[in-house]
Design an enzyme around this catalytic site. Structure first.
Site, PDB file in Angstrom:
ATOM      1  N   ASP A 137       6.697   1.066   8.826  1.00  0.00           N
ATOM      2  CA  ASP A 137       7.329  -0.172   9.309  1.00  0.00           C
ATOM      3  C   ASP A 137       8.257   0.049  10.485  1.00  0.00           C
ATOM      4  O   ASP A 137       8.654  -0.922  11.140  1.00  0.00           O
ATOM      5  CB  ASP A 137       8.149  -0.810   8.175  1.00  0.00           C
ATOM      6  CG  ASP A 137       7.270  -1.279   7.034  1.00  0.00           C
ATOM      7  OD1 ASP A 137       7.813  -1.680   5.988  1.00  0.00           O
ATOM      8  OD2 ASP A 137       6.042  -1.233   7.173  1.00  0.00           O
ATOM      9  N   ARG A 179      -1.642   2.908   5.872  1.00  0.00           N
ATOM     10  CA  ARG A 179      -0.792   3.959   5.273  1.00  0.00           C
ATOM     11  C   ARG A 179      -1.568   5.254   5.053  1.00  0.00           C
ATOM     12  O   ARG A 179      -0.973   6.314   4.824  1.00  0.00           O
ATOM     13  CB  ARG A 179      -0.255   3.473   3.928  1.00  0.00           C
ATOM     14  CG  ARG A 179       0.691   2.308   3.999  1.00  0.00           C
ATOM     15  CD  ARG A 179       2.039   2.757   3.545  1.00  0.00           C
ATOM     16  NE  ARG A 179       1.968   3.137   2.151  1.00  0.00           N
ATOM     17  CZ  ARG A 179       2.289   2.317   1.148  1.00  0.00           C
ATOM     18  NH1 ARG A 179       2.710   1.080   1.404  1.00  0.00           N
ATOM     19  NH2 ARG A 179       2.191   2.719  -0.105  1.00  0.00           N
ATOM     20  N   ARG A 210     -14.884 -18.102  16.030  1.00  0.00           N
ATOM     21  CA  ARG A 210     -13.907 -18.414  14.977  1.00  0.00           C
ATOM     22  C   ARG A 210     -12.476 -18.081  15.388  1.00  0.00           C
ATOM     23  O   ARG A 210     -12.249 -17.307  16.327  1.00  0.00           O
ATOM     24  CB  ARG A 210     -14.234 -17.580  13.727  1.00  0.00           C
ATOM     25  CG  ARG A 210     -15.365 -18.135  12.903  1.00  0.00           C
ATOM     26  CD  ARG A 210     -15.763 -17.168  11.824  1.00  0.00           C
ATOM     27  NE  ARG A 210     -16.695 -17.754  10.847  1.00  0.00           N
ATOM     28  CZ  ARG A 210     -17.446 -17.028  10.019  1.00  0.00           C
ATOM     29  NH1 ARG A 210     -17.358 -15.693  10.048  1.00  0.00           N
ATOM     30  NH2 ARG A 210     -18.259 -17.616   9.158  1.00  0.00           N
ATOM     31  N   LEU A 259      -4.957   0.579   4.542  1.00  0.00           N
ATOM     32  CA  LEU A 259      -5.596   1.442   5.542  1.00  0.00           C
ATOM     33  C   LEU A 259      -4.540   1.936   6.531  1.00  0.00           C
ATOM     34  O   LEU A 259      -4.644   3.010   7.095  1.00  0.00           O
ATOM     35  CB  LEU A 259      -6.683   0.657   6.290  1.00  0.00           C
ATOM     36  CG  LEU A 259      -7.914   0.259   5.472  1.00  0.00           C
ATOM     37  CD1 LEU A 259      -8.803  -0.679   6.272  1.00  0.00           C
ATOM     38  CD2 LEU A 259      -8.697   1.493   5.036  1.00  0.00           C
ATOM     39  N   MET A 304       0.815  -4.891   7.944  1.00  0.00           N
ATOM     40  CA  MET A 304       1.952  -4.555   7.088  1.00  0.00           C
ATOM     41  C   MET A 304       3.274  -4.653   7.842  1.00  0.00           C
ATOM     42  O   MET A 304       3.303  -4.710   9.070  1.00  0.00           O
ATOM     43  CB  MET A 304       1.765  -3.140   6.514  1.00  0.00           C
ATOM     44  CG  MET A 304       0.888  -3.119   5.287  1.00  0.00           C
ATOM     45  SD  MET A 304       0.986  -1.536   4.450  1.00  0.00           S
ATOM     46  CE  MET A 304       0.412  -2.007   2.811  1.00  0.00           C
ATOM     47  N   GLY A 338      14.854   2.176   1.205  1.00  0.00           N
ATOM     48  CA  GLY A 338      15.281   2.343  -0.189  1.00  0.00           C
ATOM     49  C   GLY A 338      15.681   3.782  -0.474  1.00  0.00           C
ATOM     50  O   GLY A 338      16.704   4.074  -1.112  1.00  0.00           O
ATOM     51  N   THR A 339      14.884   4.709   0.056  1.00  0.00           N
ATOM     52  CA  THR A 339      15.146   6.140  -0.168  1.00  0.00           C
ATOM     53  C   THR A 339      16.488   6.548   0.419  1.00  0.00           C
ATOM     54  O   THR A 339      17.258   7.287  -0.191  1.00  0.00           O
ATOM     55  CB  THR A 339      14.014   6.957   0.484  1.00  0.00           C
ATOM     56  OG1 THR A 339      12.758   6.501  -0.018  1.00  0.00           O
ATOM     57  CG2 THR A 339      14.191   8.451   0.240  1.00  0.00           C
ATOM     58  N   GLY A 372       6.912   4.023   0.114  1.00  0.00           N
ATOM     59  CA  GLY A 372       5.516   3.932   0.542  1.00  0.00           C
ATOM     60  C   GLY A 372       5.095   5.203   1.272  1.00  0.00           C
ATOM     61  O   GLY A 372       5.835   5.713   2.107  1.00  0.00           O
ATOM     62  N   ARG A 411       8.761   4.593  -6.208  1.00  0.00           N
ATOM     63  CA  ARG A 411       9.842   3.743  -5.685  1.00  0.00           C
ATOM     64  C   ARG A 411      11.018   3.749  -6.667  1.00  0.00           C
ATOM     65  O   ARG A 411      11.780   2.791  -6.721  1.00  0.00           O
ATOM     66  CB  ARG A 411       9.321   2.325  -5.431  1.00  0.00           C
ATOM     67  CG  ARG A 411       8.341   2.258  -4.248  1.00  0.00           C
ATOM     68  CD  ARG A 411       8.011   0.845  -3.837  1.00  0.00           C
ATOM     69  NE  ARG A 411       7.047   0.791  -2.735  1.00  0.00           N
ATOM     70  CZ  ARG A 411       7.359   0.889  -1.457  1.00  0.00           C
ATOM     71  NH1 ARG A 411       8.632   1.078  -1.115  1.00  0.00           N
ATOM     72  NH2 ARG A 411       6.433   0.837  -0.512  1.00  0.00           N
TER      73      ARG A 411
HETATM   74  O1  F6P Z   1       7.289   0.050   3.380  1.00  0.00           O
HETATM   75  C1  F6P Z   1       6.018   0.324   3.812  1.00  0.00           C
HETATM   76  C2  F6P Z   1       5.058  -0.655   3.214  1.00  0.00           C
HETATM   77  O2  F6P Z   1       3.772  -0.254   3.540  1.00  0.00           O
HETATM   78  C3  F6P Z   1       5.264  -2.093   3.657  1.00  0.00           C
HETATM   79  O3  F6P Z   1       4.776  -2.326   4.958  1.00  0.00           O
HETATM   80  C4  F6P Z   1       4.501  -2.806   2.592  1.00  0.00           C
HETATM   81  O4  F6P Z   1       4.863  -4.157   2.467  1.00  0.00           O
HETATM   82  C5  F6P Z   1       4.925  -2.023   1.351  1.00  0.00           C
HETATM   83  O5  F6P Z   1       5.158  -0.685   1.793  1.00  0.00           O
HETATM   84  C6  F6P Z   1       3.884  -2.032   0.252  1.00  0.00           C
HETATM   85  O6  F6P Z   1       4.505  -1.440  -0.873  1.00  0.00           O
HETATM   86  P1  F6P Z   1       3.625  -0.826  -2.062  1.00  0.00           P
HETATM   87  O7  F6P Z   1       2.972   0.415  -1.534  1.00  0.00           O
HETATM   88  O8  F6P Z   1       4.664  -0.519  -3.132  1.00  0.00           O
HETATM   89  O9  F6P Z   1       2.640  -1.869  -2.451  1.00  0.00           O
END
Ligand code: F6P
Length: 360
Positions: free
Chosen positions: A140, A287, A175, A285, A182, A117-118, A15, A77
């Site tokens: 994260d 990211r 409300r 948003l 995320m 993962g990387t 990501g 990914r």
């Molecule tokens: O790993 C970072 C992240 O933004 C997570 O918080 C989120 O669940 C995931 O990537 C979303 O992955 P993608 O960009 O592949 O939809």
């Protein structure tokens, strides 16, 4: 200064996150200035290394990057070691293609900027004989061995601003507003933004929730005259029932869930309290956009340190941050792990001290 490494490859994977370009800029500039190294940009994560989609980076491409969101190299990914198949055109397995391109481009080292993962792939490439360094990137903040990852604090700014904005509309309409943040495996972003945004309840993957506990908190607020509540939900939050499922069953259940976890919690709370509930997903948003000054400094510090790691041949390590200092942490220690929030973490205590409901 003289060193053995003359040329290194750099890729960004997983990501995207604010600060990636700042890290690329710092690494390439420091490597050139300190050690006269040449940088080869690899496009779209490991996919570019498999396909040989690469180019020598010039100073022009680095200019102005510190404030630019995203990554000029692109990302993916791609997981070269997961279910590898032989490429019909080349007759090579992904890792064989990687080794071929590493040699063809005369790389003395490879820098992989990414999340869990990387780093797992980076560790396997190191074990396969390549000189690999990892840099900790993810909003994260869930990389084992590093106190912080770049991207996290900018995402925290965005998430907190979103919660602040939801506050005014919650109050105006009386409300219960659910804000989905995320973080699919660890709740750092949800917990920190929930506290910073004044949330009344915060649900995170580390603490399986009972919806009745959240409903009770909201009803208590109502009885004390508060006409609204804010519930912050990490996208990886799970109910007590879901926490009893094995990983595969949980993943399957979520795959068929017809809505986001935030929307589900809103529905569950509406049924449990009778109050009007609405869900908002802050999503990507968190990211995007320019890195905060903090993340620009952190990415620049980590990127510049990576140049020293390469020159000193500290291969097989993550350029980690521990107690405010840059430390090498073995990639094979980081690989396959997720840094979850310890249940005795000071921020968990702070939340509880303030009477914030954590769903238990
Ligand atoms: O790993 C970072 C992240 O933004 C997570 O918080 C989120 O669940 C995931 O990537 C979303 O992955 P993608 O960009 O592949 O939809």
């Amino acid at each position: 200064m003289e060193c053995k490494v003359k040329r290194f490859g750099i890729l960004t994977s997983g990501g995207d996150a604010p600060g990636l370009n700042a890290a690329i800029r710092a690494l390439c500039r420091a490597a050139k200035n300190q050690y006269n190294m040449e940088a080869v940009g690899i496009f779209n994560g490991y996919r570019g290394l498999i396909n040989g989609d690469m180019k020598v980076l010039s100073e022009n491409e680095l200019s102005g990057l510190i404030a630019q969101g995203g990554t000029i190299l692109g990302t993916s990914r791609e997981k070269p070691f997961k279910n590898p198949v032989v490429n019909e055109a080349t007759g090579l397995l992904p890792v064989e293609a990687i080794k071929e391109n590493y040699k063809k481009w005369n790389l003395d080292a490879l820098v992989c900027i990414g999340g869990n993962g990387t780093n797992t792939t980076a560790s396997l490439l190191f074990q396969s004989g390549l000189n690999v360094i990892g840099l900790p990137k993810t909003i994260d903040n869930d990389i084992e061995g590093s106190d912080v990852t770049f991207g996290f604090y900018t995402a925290l700014d965005v998430a907190t601003d979103a919660i602040d904005r939801i506050h005014t509309t919650a109050c105006s309409h009386g409300r219960v507003m659910i804000v989905e943040i995320m973080g699919h495996k660890a709740g750092w972003l949800g917990l920190y933004s929930g506290i910073a945004g004044g949330g009344d309840a915060i649900l995170i993957p580390e603490i399986p929730y009972d919806i009745n506990s959240v409903a009770k908190k909201i009803k208590e607020r109502k009885s004390s005259g508060k006409n609204f509540s804010i519930v912050v939900v990490a996208e990886g939050a799970k109910s007590k029932e879901e926490s009893l499922l094995d990983k595969k069953s949980f993943k399957k259940a979520r795959a068929v869930m017809q809505c986001t976890i935030g929307a589900r919690v809103a529905k569950e709370l509406e049924e449990a309290t009778g109050f009007e509930c609405r869900a908002t997903v802050v999503g990507y948003l968190q990211r995007g956009g320019t890195p905060s000054p903090y993340d620009r400094l952190l990415s620049t510090q980590i990127g510049a340190a990576a140049a020293d790691f390469i020159a000193q041949e500290k291969f097989g390590n993550l350029v980690a941050v521990q107690n405010g200092k840059i430390k090498p942490v073995p990639l094979d220690y980081v690989a396959g792990k997720v840094k979850n929030i310890p249940l005795d973490h000071p921020m968990i205590k702070t939340a509880r001290d303030l009477g914030i409901c954590l769903g238990d």
